[in-house]
Enzyme design. Structure first.
Site, short mmCIF file in Angstrom:
data_model
loop_
_atom_site.label_atom_id
_atom_site.label_comp_id
_atom_site.label_asym_id
_atom_site.label_seq_id
_atom_site.Cartn_x
_atom_site.Cartn_y
_atom_site.Cartn_z
N THR A 27 95.17 -121.14 18.05
CA THR A 27 96.27 -120.34 17.50
C THR A 27 97.09 -119.72 18.61
O THR A 27 98.31 -119.63 18.52
CB THR A 27 95.71 -119.27 16.54
N GLU A 93 95.69 -123.32 11.07
CA GLU A 93 94.49 -123.52 10.24
C GLU A 93 94.63 -124.76 9.35
O GLU A 93 94.36 -124.74 8.15
CB GLU A 93 94.19 -122.27 9.40
#
Length: 191
Positions: A27, A93
């Site tokens: 991320t 994700e």
């Protein structure tokens, strides 16, 4: 086939995948790339699965607490309608999305959009996770990032679940998962 013809002068898009274990910086790398695109005055849209509410309902947030605003969605089909007039789409994700995600990412790339996707490539069992393996197969660019195994200091490639839960999807942080190298992962609870 869903692909539009490639006309002279049509800007080609592409797919980038950032994958690795928990706590490997996926991320963080996604946010870095998206911020650079914004600095370059590119139109950017960012998405995350609605199910991921660990740190924030709508922001994409790294484990280091860096964040960027995003739009939570339930199904990858929503990407197509919500990505009009953009040049870069970020998706975090990816493993939590439906199996249509690769097809929809390819549709976006055919529109001339740069698609940057981050997600776990393996689940806690060490098996390929959700749509990520298919994304890896069609991506032009793949970045595999690694955490550090807290037991031996080697590169961690696996996400070891510390709890006894058996469901594939269990949202959690450092209290539920830890990164491990291949050897320490297979040693399991012995460590």
């Amino acid at each position: 086939m869903f692909l539009e013809p490639h006309f002279k002068g049509h800007r080609s898009g592409w797919i980038e995948v950032i994958c690795g274990s928990m706590f490997s910086g996926k991320t963080e790398e996604l946010i870095r790339r998206l911020r650079r695109a914004k600095i370059a005055n590119q139109q950017v849209e960012i998405f995350k699965p609605k199910v991921d509410t660990r740190y924030d309902e709508s922001k994409v947030v790294s484990h280091d607490a860096n964040s960027i605003p995003s739009t939570p969605i339930e199904h990858s089909d929503q990407l197509l309608a919500l990505s009009e007039r953009v040049s870069v789409v970020g998706i975090d994700e990816a493993q939590f999305f439906d199996l249509d995600l690769p097809r929809n990412c390819e549709k976006l790339a055919m529109r001339g959009i740069r698609v940057i996707v981050a997600g776990l490539d393996m689940d806690f069992r060490g098996a390929p996770f959700g749509p990520v393996p298919s994304l890896l197969a069609i991506a032009e660019y793949i970045t595999k990032v690694h955490a550090i195994c807290p037991h031996c200091g080697n590169l961690a490639t696996h996400s070891y679940r510390l709890s006894e839960e058996e469901a594939t999807v269990v949202l959690g942080e450092k209290n539920v998962y830890e990164p491990r190298c291949r050897t320490c992962y297979h040693l399991g609870k012995v460590i």
